[in-house]
Design an enzyme around this catalytic site. Structure first.
Site, PDB file in Angstrom:
ATOM      1  N   GLU A 137      46.316  75.331  33.732  1.00 28.27           N
ATOM      2  CA  GLU A 137      45.283  74.585  34.450  1.00 28.27           C
ATOM      3  C   GLU A 137      44.036  74.411  33.608  1.00 28.27           C
ATOM      4  OE1 GLU A 137      44.247  76.324  38.172  1.00 28.27           O
ATOM      5  OE2 GLU A 137      46.318  76.699  38.751  1.00 28.27           O
TER       6      GLU A 137
ATOM      7  N   CYS B 284      44.312  91.309  38.730  1.00 27.91           N
ATOM      8  CA  CYS B 284      43.175  91.338  39.660  1.00 27.91           C
ATOM      9  C   CYS B 284      43.620  90.765  41.008  1.00 27.91           C
ATOM     10  CB  CYS B 284      42.002  90.533  39.104  1.00 27.91           C
ATOM     11  SG  CYS B 284      41.427  91.119  37.495  1.00 27.91           S
TER      12      CYS B 284
ATOM     13  N   CYS C 141      42.640  87.101  42.431  1.00 26.19           N
ATOM     14  CA  CYS C 141      42.879  85.937  41.569  1.00 26.19           C
ATOM     15  C   CYS C 141      44.325  85.471  41.675  1.00 26.19           C
ATOM     16  CB  CYS C 141      42.549  86.293  40.122  1.00 26.19           C
ATOM     17  SG  CYS C 141      42.827  84.935  38.970  1.00 26.19           S
TER      18      CYS C 141
ATOM     19  N   GLY D 150      44.323  83.497  32.540  1.00 28.23           N
ATOM     20  CA  GLY D 150      44.441  84.383  31.389  1.00 28.23           C
ATOM     21  C   GLY D 150      43.198  85.188  31.092  1.00 28.23           C
ATOM     22  N   GLU D 151      43.390  86.245  30.317  1.00 28.61           N
ATOM     23  CA  GLU D 151      42.314  87.115  29.835  1.00 28.61           C
ATOM     24  C   GLU D 151      42.097  86.794  28.357  1.00 28.61           C
ATOM     25  OE1 GLU D 151      39.706  89.178  28.507  1.00 28.61           O
ATOM     26  OE2 GLU D 151      39.988  89.897  30.560  1.00 28.61           O
TER      27      GLU D 151
ATOM     28  N   SER E 227      34.724  84.776  29.578  1.00 31.91           N
ATOM     29  CA  SER E 227      34.778  85.708  30.704  1.00 31.91           C
ATOM     30  C   SER E 227      35.920  86.693  30.501  1.00 31.91           C
ATOM     31  CB  SER E 227      34.981  84.937  32.010  1.00 31.91           C
ATOM     32  OG  SER E 227      35.124  85.828  33.098  1.00 31.91           O
TER      33      SER E 227
ATOM     34  N   SER F 246      33.742  90.365  34.316  1.00 33.27           N
ATOM     35  CA  SER F 246      34.222  90.414  35.703  1.00 33.27           C
ATOM     36  C   SER F 246      34.082  91.850  36.192  1.00 33.27           C
ATOM     37  CB  SER F 246      35.687  89.967  35.772  1.00 33.27           C
ATOM     38  OG  SER F 246      35.804  88.601  35.457  1.00 33.27           O
ATOM     39  N   LEU F 247      33.009  92.113  36.910  1.00 40.30           N
ATOM     40  CA  LEU F 247      32.703  93.486  37.334  1.00 40.30           C
ATOM     41  C   LEU F 247      33.245  93.747  38.740  1.00 40.30           C
ATOM     42  CD1 LEU F 247      31.299  96.078  36.422  1.00 40.30           C
ATOM     43  CD2 LEU F 247      29.184  95.198  37.445  1.00 40.30           C
TER      44      LEU F 247
ATOM     45  N   CYS G  25      40.611  79.113  40.195  1.00 37.94           N
ATOM     46  CA  CYS G  25      41.591  79.460  39.176  1.00 37.94           C
ATOM     47  C   CYS G  25      42.932  79.884  39.767  1.00 37.94           C
ATOM     48  CB  CYS G  25      41.017  80.591  38.318  1.00 37.94           C
ATOM     49  SG  CYS G  25      42.065  81.004  36.947  1.00 37.94           S
TER      50      CYS G  25
END
Length: 343
Positions: free
Chosen positions: A92, A116, A119, A159-160, A191, A214-215, A333
């Protein structure tokens, strides 16, 4: 011989390939400029000889992703893309329109391994990493489709980014090059869910991009409920790595906090978060959670959101509430890709 993706290479890497082929170094610059303009065939490189174009076609290729689906928000003009990769995987991308220009939100992986719970991108796990060229081609494809220049990039799609560290760093080098897309580091936001070693390694590179963490919780117990990565890196370790990043780069960090009704939106959570971040060069971006049906999460009331924000402001923490973009087209997302895969 396996062909090399030219769009995934830095200018220096392309120059090395050309000199090894017995060509002048400046040919590498010409080719780098061509692929980063969005050309997809070697025949379009009109300032190269046919012999060189044929040699390039034998040894290299240019990533070429396609638009599988496109949705446009009737509310704010946000555009959501499903991109089809050459191996038939789906990713995406989103284009958001602001007064200062277009911002592209791009993916760095197919799926995500971070898990997570708020998400949708991570529900089916990680399929594979994207190459730098596949990240860049998202931007080139968006520019071609909109007819406008993308001026800001956020690595906040599927993705990370720091889990795909090497390709992400290559991507940053390529798009920042004045011979390519020439997007300034301060117009790029990365991020991360909080991979502590990679945050420190990134800090040592001193690339002055904007870092967003991302806390989503003020303590380990609460963070571990929604973010499996928190079981590996304690919140104190994460905050220490953020302080290190600030020290090395001089850049302010943004902490992203997805507000989930009844989970992390209480006044005591806001007070604890204020204590955790006190004295840091930082900013908190509150994100009313997008509904994820599989998780049963809901966003808090407007009153609760403003109360949380005011508590942080009283603690001296600069805080904003993220403006929702493309709400009518599921621009959050992972939502569109998952729906597409289920059909």
């Amino acid at each position: 011989m396996e062909k090399i993706d030219l769009l995934s290479l830095t200018l220096k890497e392309i120059e090395e390939i050309l000199t090894n082929m017995g060509e002048k170094k400046f040919r590498g610059k010409q080719i780098f400029q061509w692929v980063n303009k969005g050309v997809k065939t070697f025949d379009e490189m009109t300032n190269l000889s046919k012999n060189l174009r044929d040699q390039l076609a034998e040894r290299t290729y240019i990533t070429n992703i396609k638009i599988e689906k496109k949705l446009i928000s009737s509310i704010d003009g946000t555009i959501k893309y499903l991109f089809l990769l050459e191996d038939c995987n789906i990713i995406e991308g989103v284009v958001m329109k602001y007064h200062h220009g277009l911002t592209a939100c791009i993916s760095t992986q197919v799926g995500c391994a971070m898990g997570c719970t708020f998400c949708a991108s991570t529900l089916d796990g990680l399929v594979r990493n994207l190459r730098a060229g596949e990240m860049i081609d998202q931007i080139l494809t968006m520019q071609e489709d909109t007819g406008e220049r993308i001026s800001n990039i956020v690595l906040m799609g599927s993705g990370e980014p720091l889990h795909n560290y090497d390709e992400t760093i290559n991507f940053l080098k390529i798009i920042n090059d004045e011979n390519g897309l020439n997007i300034g580091n301060r117009h790029i936001t990365l991020s991360t869910s909080g991979l502590v070693p990679q945050i420190k390694t990134l800090a040592d590179l001193k690339i002055p991009i904007n870092l967003a963490i991302s806390l989503h919780a003020p303590n380990d117990e609460l963070r571990q409920q929604t973010m499996p990565v928190a079981k590996k890196y304690a919140i104190d370790e994460l905050i220490d790595s953020c302080r290190y990043y600030i020290e090395k780069t001089g850049r302010r960090i943004t902490f992203e906090y997805a507000l989930i009704k009844g989970v992390n939106d209480r006044d005591k959570d806001a007070r604890e978060l204020g204590d955790l971040l006190k004295g840091m060069l930082c900013h908190v971006n509150l994100i009313p959670v997008n509904n994820v049906d599989e998780r049963g999460y809901k966003k808090p009331s407007i009153e609760s959101i403003h109360q949380f924000q005011n508590t942080l402001k009283k603690a001296g923490i600069e805080t904003t509430v993220r403006r929702e973009m493309g709400a009518d087209i599921n621009a959050a997302c992972g939502q569109l890709r998952r729906k597409h895969l289920q059909n």
